[in-house]
Design an enzyme around this catalytic site. Structure first.
Site, PDB file in Angstrom:
ATOM      1  N   SER A   1       0.834  -1.194   0.000  1.00  0.00           N
ATOM      2  CA  SER A   1       0.000   0.000   0.000  1.00  0.00           C
ATOM      3  C   SER A   1       0.878   1.256   0.000  1.00  0.00           C
ATOM      4  O   SER A   1       1.679   1.447  -0.911  1.00  0.00           O
ATOM      5  CB  SER A   1      -0.977  -0.058   1.172  1.00  0.00           C
ATOM      6  OG  SER A   1      -2.062   0.815   0.970  1.00  0.00           O
TER       7      SER A   1
ATOM      8  N   ASP B   1      -8.972  -5.429  -5.912  1.00  0.00           N
ATOM      9  CA  ASP B   1      -8.654  -4.444  -4.882  1.00  0.00           C
ATOM     10  C   ASP B   1      -9.460  -3.177  -5.140  1.00  0.00           C
ATOM     11  O   ASP B   1      -9.250  -2.489  -6.142  1.00  0.00           O
ATOM     12  CB  ASP B   1      -7.159  -4.143  -4.930  1.00  0.00           C
ATOM     13  CG  ASP B   1      -6.674  -3.325  -3.737  1.00  0.00           C
ATOM     14  OD1 ASP B   1      -7.500  -2.634  -3.117  1.00  0.00           O
ATOM     15  OD2 ASP B   1      -5.466  -3.370  -3.451  1.00  0.00           O
TER      16      ASP B   1
ATOM     17  N   HIS C   1      -7.461  -5.953  -1.171  1.00  0.00           N
ATOM     18  CA  HIS C   1      -6.247  -5.302  -0.668  1.00  0.00           C
ATOM     19  C   HIS C   1      -5.581  -6.209   0.363  1.00  0.00           C
ATOM     20  O   HIS C   1      -5.613  -5.954   1.578  1.00  0.00           O
ATOM     21  CB  HIS C   1      -6.634  -3.950  -0.061  1.00  0.00           C
ATOM     22  CG  HIS C   1      -5.507  -2.977   0.048  1.00  0.00           C
ATOM     23  ND1 HIS C   1      -4.762  -2.566  -1.026  1.00  0.00           N
ATOM     24  CD2 HIS C   1      -4.990  -2.316   1.131  1.00  0.00           C
ATOM     25  CE1 HIS C   1      -3.854  -1.700  -0.639  1.00  0.00           C
ATOM     26  NE2 HIS C   1      -3.966  -1.534   0.675  1.00  0.00           N
TER      27      HIS C   1
END
Length: 621
Positions: free
Chosen positions: A197, A305, A336
């Protein structure tokens, strides 16, 4: 040429003699041990050297007249004190004292108050330090022990890790808490960055600076174009002032008031009132800077995601290919989710071999293997030579007045219309596809007679008019057919976290290498949203400049859907759902409620079909 030069630099064979304390005492320089093609855990963990260091940056994010100081924690094998030269695995992050890292939400912790880190998030230290690596966990500017203020992927964030790499290679000065200068005389000159991320975006941001000494990166589900993280083709997809909101989230609570002026400046410059692309976003783009990149890439992303959507990996991947950057790609069916929680054993083995090759120069053949690992169904993986899968060809599938799709354009005078609804739910958009509804158009294939594989980035092309000066356009590509699928929309984004643990590496009294196991969350469903896209009609010519519509005037609109790799099964139907506003995609639904009319002859979806038109025809489209 770039690939050849990078690989050649790593080819020098390494010595692989076993290290013993007795040999070190006799004056022999310790060395790593390679067996079965990988480095072995012959160095201690509990006795590893731990340091907290501080390096002066080249910027002043909080405008206090002083350059920001970037803090980072180092762990390296004790054998580096006897001459062992090791590479670095670095995870630069803004989260170490706020949201923390991993499925177990681990934070950095100094348990005994001596100013050194006792609890190290994630498994990288436990696994790689015993195998002859140093691990650095770096606090991004304005977070944890670093000074300054976060700027949400602006240059100050992006350059935080670069200065640590400069230090590793003798181009910057670092000091310990006592102010003493510390050198990295134990470093072998190679660094790999990894992270999920935000951390993944920092790895890519550092790579595209071209900094010497960054040899490889492993970005996991990271934003590559921050405009695309909060916008899509002119439409605001996250709440207003999201950039300043996230800067606040990652700032330590006791510094949030201090950093308020920086956040206010971010909010004033982000252009939420238009959604257009400006210089503010250009600073937060990594894709266009890929020509500067030297580091190889092992890239991971979940195609489902909905946090960092799949166009982040695809745009970066396409740029890597254009610039011949050595690369590999993993695509999973989850949302995610870190690959450590998706395909743990294979991921650790792959990561180990990747770092061994690029950082230690172990000739293990990993770059001779297929470039792409792709999860087709829950825990069902396949490999491909590249992505998009070779043979994928843009194939025009036309929208028909009968509510069907076909390979032949509609008649010249064929039209279809609907009214935009800013409150229509996605479930309503895709539900009852054979029924006429006032706020959407649904176009369906016949039941497929053969599998249809798409691989790449679909694109919607419309010729349309609206009776207002502004509207949005949205599209959803749907698979209508019963199947067991990864349930990526439920809690966990496709995984279930279990109470059992497994362990990866060595530990100490304050840091264990054990993490909760996971399993895939699956469900049988009759419909699957395959991919989707959205645009502001005023940005039809450019995302940089909005041009109002002329009511009733036909215009051409073209915008990409999110990339996908998907196989429609025989007996299933493909649905193309065209809408105006798409509230579940965007936070800023258009409120004009325009009446929209499509000229169908020129309206189509371009699907990246493996096998092209012949395969589409064979499948019964």
């Amino acid at each position: 040429m770039r690939a050849r030069s990078l690989w050649t630099a790593l080819v020098p064979l390494i010595a692989v003699a076993a290290f013993s304390q007795g040999a070190a005492a006799a004056g022999t320089v310790p060395e790593i041990v390679v067996a079965d093609g990988v480095t072995q855990p012959v160095f201690g963990y509990a006795d590893a050297v731990r340091e907290r260091l501080f390096v002066e940056s080249t910027f002043d994010s909080d405008s206090d007249g002083l350059r920001d100081i970037i803090a980072f924690d180092v762990m390296r094998p004790r054998a580096t004190e006897q001459g062992l030269k090791v590479p670095v695995v670095m995870d630069a992050s803004p989260y170490y004292s706020t949201l923390c890292r991993g499925n177990d939400s681990e934070c950095k912790a100094d348990v005994d108050g001596d100013g050194l880190l006792d609890r190290w998030p994630l498994f990288y230290d436990n696994y790689f330090v015993p195998r002859g690596y140093a691990v650095i966990l770096l606090d991004m500017v304005g977070t944890n022990n670093s000074t300054g203020c976060p700027t949400t992927n602006a240059n100050q964030d992006n350059l935080s890790a670069k200065q640590a790499i400069n230090w590793l290679n003798g181009r910057a000065t670092a000091r310990n808490a006592a102010g003493e200068v510390v050198t990295a005389d134990w470093h072998n000159g190679r660094t790999g960055m990894i992270g999920k991320s935000y951390d993944g975006s920092l790895a890519m941001a550092t790579a595209v600076t071209g900094v010497e000494g960054l040899t490889t990166i492993v970005p996991i589900s990271g934003p590559t174009e921050y405009y695309d993280y909060v916008r899509s083709n002119g439409v605001v997809t996250r709440g207003n002032s999201y950039v300043s909101y996230l800067a606040n989230v990652v700032t330590n609570p006791d510094r949030r008031d201090y950093c308020a002026p920086v956040r206010d400046a971010l909010g004033a410059a982000d252009g939420d009132e238009t959604g257009d692309y400006t210089a503010f976003w250009n600073e937060r783009s990594y894709v266009k800077k890929v020509p500067n990149q030297r580091a190889s890439v092992l890239l991971y992303h979940g195609v489902n995601d909905d946090n960092v959507r799949a166009d982040h990996f695809s745009k970066y991947w396409y740029a890597l290919a254009e610039n011949n950057v050595p690369r590999k790609l993993w695509l999973s069916q989850e949302g995610h989710v870190d690959p450590f929680d998706s395909r743990r054993a294979v991921w650790v083995r792959t990561l180990h071999r990747w770092f061994d090759f690029w950082l230690h120069g172990v000739p293990n053949g990993i770059m001779d293997e297929p470039r792409v690992d792709l999860e087709r169904a829950a825990d069902v993986w396949e490999t491909h030579a590249d992505w998009p899968v070779p043979g994928s060809t843009g194939t025009e599938v036309f929208l028909q007045p009968t509510g069907r799709v076909g390979l032949v354009p509609a008649a010249a005078n064929a039209t279809a219309g609907f009214q935009d609804s800013p409150t229509q739910s996605q479930a309503t958009m895709i539900g009852n596809p054979d029924a006429v509804q006032p706020n959407r158009l649904a176009f369906l294939s016949a039941p497929l007679t053969a599998p249809l594989h798409i691989s790449g980035t679909p694109e919607l092309k419309l010729r349309a008019s609206a009776d207002k000066t502004d509207t949005n356009f949205g599209v959803i590509l749907v698979d209508y057919g019963t199947a067991e699928r990864v349930n990526h929309r439920a809690s966990g984004e496709g995984i279930v976290t279990l109470s059992t643990e497994d362990c990866w590496g060595l530990g100490s009294a304050t840091d264990d290498p054990c993490y909760r196991q996971t399993q895939k969350r699956v469900a049988t469903s009759d419909v699957e949203v395959v991919t989707k896209g959205i645009m502001d009609a005023q940005n039809r010519q450019s995302i940089r400049v909005a041009v109002p519509l002329t009511p009733g005037e036909l215009a051409n609109y073209s915008f990409p859907l999110l990339p996908e790799d998907y196989v429609f099964a025989p007996g299933h139907r493909i649905g193309v759902i065209v809408v105006g506003s798409y509230p579940q995609y965007s936070s800023q639904a258009d409120q004009t409620r325009a009446n929209i009319s499509l000229q169908l002859r020129s309206s189509r979806i371009v699907l990246p079909v493996v096998g092209g038109t012949a395969a589409a025809h064979a499948a019964g489209i």
